[in-house]
Scaffold this active site. Structure first.
Site, PDB file in Angstrom:
ATOM      1  N   ALA A 210       0.841  -1.205   0.000  1.00 59.02           N
ATOM      2  CA  ALA A 210       0.000   0.000   0.000  1.00 59.02           C
ATOM      3  C   ALA A 210       0.868   1.243   0.000  1.00 59.02           C
ATOM      4  CB  ALA A 210      -0.891   0.002   1.241  1.00 59.02           C
ATOM      5  N   ASN A 211       0.253   2.366  -0.288  1.00 61.06           N
ATOM      6  CA  ASN A 211       0.913   3.665  -0.108  1.00 61.06           C
ATOM      7  C   ASN A 211       0.538   4.189   1.261  1.00 61.06           C
ATOM      8  OD1 ASN A 211       1.689   3.468  -2.741  1.00 61.06           O
ATOM      9  ND2 ASN A 211       0.650   5.327  -3.416  1.00 61.06           N
TER      10      ASN A 211
END
Ligand code: C5P
Length: 401
Positions: A210-211
């Protein structure tokens, strides 16, 4: 201004100026507004539920624990089923209780439970008004976003003292209400799609990449757009934030799901892409949890995710009139944003510097530059809520609201 169809909840506090609240109800109803009234206990010393009910054309609400009224509408519905809450007169005591978030009667409970704009018309003795405690409470209420009309200077009804403390006249209060209801809804009738938060790209059923994104900025934009009267669809990746009130929230995990949800939410007048979408997903996510084994760490093959912003900005049908992207940059913020604007073919880029020094990630403040074909505007560092409100104002202006 015609107020037909607008719902106003009037809270009458306890003060001699309460008699003017009756005229305020009449003036609002003349303009077509529906007025519900909560009469505080102190307010009932000055006007009766009977007179208020007769003028409002419906019963006045008085008691938090009245089983009949809780069954009938209940304090949460009183707080929510309205376009604006007006407190007139707002006494020093009521202002103090509001400033502290107390909820010990129906009036203060409704004020704490509401997510609607609130206007107060203070009325009190000039010395009480000038007292540092009242002024402190007033500043607190202003910081909470509560609007104020009056008080005016002049002679007080109960004494012959002069000074500031007289409640604004009913027609002045009506004008303030019209200002709030009119100006507050520049996006009425417009539909806006907003993405927010990160996306999670599954590696297997228990792991993901994920970011970093808290979703605070995107959610703040959704809240501001809804408050401005827009019909808002918020497509959100996994975040630890409450759903903004009055917004349709579609929860997704991956970039592909986010694209599908955005496309499903079109057509729209404007789209704001504030999500931190993962650029890559896992080419072949494991159906089962990948086991630690003798083969050493698994080799993960990545596959490019769809670019949601570029897809929507370049769509041949259903392209929103205004497509806005975000650019989180750690260097050459404006140059990179300009390049992104051209590459993605969106209308505006909100560029922010997310290098560690700024504390933007997960923080509450943001420093942004608005980049469009007509140039670059650098906004002062402000809260994410303020950035959201300013952006919504610009969107409304661009859409002709
Ligand atoms: O290219 P970059 O990721 O820096 O662009 C950021 C902007 O593009 C943001 O508005 C983001 O929401 C959007 N975006 C997107 N889909 C992607 C990647 C980015 O909508 N796959």
């Amino acid at each position: 201004m015609n107020l037909s169809g607008r719902r106003i909840l009037l809270i009458i506090g306890g003060g001699i100026a309460a008699y003017k609240a009756l005229e305020l109800i009449r003036r609002l109803r003349e303009r077509g507004a529906a007025v519900r009234v909560v009469l505080s206990k102190a307010g009932q010393q000055f006007v009766t539920p009977l007179s208020v009910g007769a003028i409002a054309g419906q019963r006045a609400y008085t008691d938090l624990f009245d089983p009949a009224s809780e069954f009938d509408v209940g304090h949460i519905r009183l707080a929510r089923d309205t376009d604006l809450v007006v407190v007139a007169p707002a006494t020093a005591d009521l202002m103090a209780r509001m400033a502290h978030g107390l909820a010990d009667d129906l009036a203060t409970t409704v004020l704490l439970a509401t997510d609607k704009p609130v206007l107060i018309a203070p009325a009190m003795n000039p010395r009480m008004w000038a007292h540092p405690a009242t002024q402190r409470n007033l500043a607190r209420l202003a910081a909470d976003g509560i609007a104020t009309v009056g008080p005016n200077a002049g002679e007080m009804a109960e004494s012959h003292e002069a000074g500031t403390g007289r409640m604004a006249e009913p027609l002045e209060i009506v004008a303030a209400i019209e200002g709030l209801l009119g100006a507050a809804r520049p996006l009425a009738g417009k539909r806006i799609v907003i993405t927010s938060g990160p996306t999670h790209e599954a590696i297997d059923p228990v792991r993901y990449i994920a970011n970093r994104s808290s979703g605070k900025q995107g959610h703040a934009i959704a809240r501001a757009a809804a408050a401005a009267g827009a019909e808002v669809v918020l497509v959100s990746g996994p975040v630890a934030l409450a759903d903004p009130p009055g917004v349709k929230v579609v929860k997704v995990e991956s970039a592909r799901e986010m694209l599908a949800a955005v496309e499903g939410a079109l057509p729209a007048d404007a789209a704001v892409f504030a999500a931190a979408v993962a650029d890559w997903g896992i080419a072949q996510a494991g159906a089962q949890k990948i086991k630690k084994g003798d083969g050493g760490p698994p080799q993960l093959a990545l596959a490019e995710n769809p670019d949601i912003l570029a897809t929507v900005a370049q769509a041949r049908t259903q392209r929103p009139r205004l497509v806005i992207g975000f650019a989180a940059e750690t260097e050459k913020v404006v140059d990179n944003a300009k390049a992104k604007l051209a590459r993605k073919r969106c209308d505006w880029i909100v560029a922010n510097d997310v290098s560690a020094a700024g504390g933007v990630m997960g923080g509450d403040r943001n420093t942004v530059h608005l980049v469009s074909a007509s140039g670059v505007e650098s906004w002062p560092t402000q809260s994410k809520e303020e950035v959201a409100r300013a952006l919504v104002e610009r969107i409304a202006a661009a859409l002709g609201g």
